[in-house]
Design a protein around this motif. Sequence first.
Motif, PDB file in Angstrom:
ATOM      1  N   ALA A 225       0.864  -1.181   0.000  1.00  0.00           N
ATOM      2  CA  ALA A 225       0.000   0.000   0.000  1.00  0.00           C
ATOM      3  C   ALA A 225       0.898   1.228   0.000  1.00  0.00           C
ATOM      4  O   ALA A 225       1.799   1.338   0.837  1.00  0.00           O
ATOM      5  N   THR A 226       0.656   2.136  -0.937  1.00  0.00           N
ATOM      6  CA  THR A 226       1.506   3.309  -1.084  1.00  0.00           C
ATOM      7  C   THR A 226       0.776   4.565  -0.634  1.00  0.00           C
ATOM      8  O   THR A 226      -0.381   4.794  -1.021  1.00  0.00           O
ATOM      9  N   PHE A 227       1.453   5.376   0.153  1.00  0.00           N
ATOM     10  CA  PHE A 227       0.928   6.651   0.625  1.00  0.00           C
ATOM     11  C   PHE A 227       1.839   7.761   0.110  1.00  0.00           C
ATOM     12  O   PHE A 227       3.056   7.597   0.072  1.00  0.00           O
ATOM     13  N   GLN A 228       1.237   8.878  -0.283  1.00  0.00           N
ATOM     14  CA  GLN A 228       2.011   9.980  -0.845  1.00  0.00           C
ATOM     15  C   GLN A 228       1.449  11.304  -0.358  1.00  0.00           C
ATOM     16  O   GLN A 228       0.223  11.464  -0.226  1.00  0.00           O
ATOM     17  N   VAL A 229       2.341  12.247  -0.065  1.00  0.00           N
ATOM     18  CA  VAL A 229       1.939  13.595   0.332  1.00  0.00           C
ATOM     19  C   VAL A 229       2.645  14.597  -0.574  1.00  0.00           C
ATOM     20  O   VAL A 229       3.717  14.314  -1.108  1.00  0.00           O
ATOM     21  N   PRO A 230       2.059  15.774  -0.785  1.00  0.00           N
ATOM     22  CA  PRO A 230       2.733  16.804  -1.583  1.00  0.00           C
ATOM     23  C   PRO A 230       3.936  17.354  -0.847  1.00  0.00           C
ATOM     24  O   PRO A 230       4.108  17.130   0.364  1.00  0.00           O
ATOM     25  N   LEU A 231       4.759  18.066  -1.571  1.00  0.00           N
ATOM     26  CA  LEU A 231       5.890  18.730  -0.935  1.00  0.00           C
ATOM     27  C   LEU A 231       5.387  19.688   0.134  1.00  0.00           C
ATOM     28  O   LEU A 231       4.339  20.317  -0.020  1.00  0.00           O
ATOM     29  N   PRO A 232       6.123  19.823   1.239  1.00  0.00           N
ATOM     30  CA  PRO A 232       5.713  20.773   2.273  1.00  0.00           C
ATOM     31  C   PRO A 232       5.786  22.199   1.744  1.00  0.00           C
ATOM     32  O   PRO A 232       6.492  22.470   0.755  1.00  0.00           O
ATOM     33  N   PRO A 233       5.083  23.137   2.372  1.00  0.00           N
ATOM     34  CA  PRO A 233       5.028  24.514   1.854  1.00  0.00           C
ATOM     35  C   PRO A 233       6.395  25.152   1.629  1.00  0.00           C
ATOM     36  O   PRO A 233       6.583  25.869   0.632  1.00  0.00           O
ATOM     37  N   HIS A 234       7.359  24.903   2.522  1.00  0.00           N
ATOM     38  CA  HIS A 234       8.658  25.559   2.354  1.00  0.00           C
ATOM     39  C   HIS A 234       9.400  25.058   1.111  1.00  0.00           C
ATOM     40  O   HIS A 234      10.153  25.805   0.486  1.00  0.00           O
ATOM     41  N   MET A 235       9.174  23.800   0.708  1.00  0.00           N
ATOM     42  CA  MET A 235       9.796  23.296  -0.506  1.00  0.00           C
ATOM     43  C   MET A 235       8.999  23.699  -1.738  1.00  0.00           C
ATOM     44  O   MET A 235       9.574  24.009  -2.790  1.00  0.00           O
ATOM     45  N   ALA A 236       7.682  23.697  -1.628  1.00  0.00           N
ATOM     46  CA  ALA A 236       6.842  24.109  -2.756  1.00  0.00           C
ATOM     47  C   ALA A 236       7.121  25.558  -3.141  1.00  0.00           C
ATOM     48  O   ALA A 236       7.198  25.901  -4.329  1.00  0.00           O
TER      49      ALA A 236
END
Length: 248
Positions: A225-236
């Motif tokens: 099972a794969t979980f993914q999150v977007p880049l954190p605000p400081h990297m975005a």
Amino acid sequence: MKEIPIIYENDEILVINKPAGLAVQGGHGIKNPMDQLLAQQLGAKVYPVHRLDKETSGLLVVARTASAAGLWTRLIASGQVKKEYQALCFGLVQGLKAESALGKTGRLTQQVRVAGEGKSAETFYRVAGVFPAESCLQWESELPREEGKQTALPPKAPISLLELTLGTGRTHQIRIHLSQAGCPILADDKHGNFKVNKLIRKTLGIKTLQLAATRLTLPLEGRPATFQVPLPPHMASALEALSQGRVE
């Protein structure tokens, strides 16, 4: 502080998205670590299964019981948990050229020191983006090598976005490997380049370590099972500031 985001939970574990700047566990001089805050949030003690550096944000497995923590610690040690990261780095992995680096893959295998002893380590990388120096940072001369940290960085070095997968899980492994490979992570004041970090803080406003654990694959109910999150605000926001010079 806001509640710690919970991405997934079952009777054994939780998968959380740890914010940057939050230590996983307590210790000397550490206030309000993640395990304490999450325990308060849930009303029950929790048991971290693995760690992320304080300044590294992203996906982390936390167990609900000591026995579950033992089980999942063994699963991670056996290689059944896949951890993937993204990092913004100054320069390129040694041997790559800016005009042809995009999409290139490779493997870093330099030893890292753990408790004063050299240990084998393995990190896989893919170049996901290259931001030419002309559109971000200008260098008039070669930056000097900082002894024991990384090789000298070339003038007008680009900034690169790397996707990284751990083959082993040594302390600070990714940060050390990328520094040794000549492309230290931006805002890494421990293993990176102080002069570069000072300049990008001034010119691009980048102050927080540009490393995040954004993808995690676990064995659940007999299948991955794969979980993914977007880049954190400081990297975005850093990527947005660099986007004008991206090589497609």
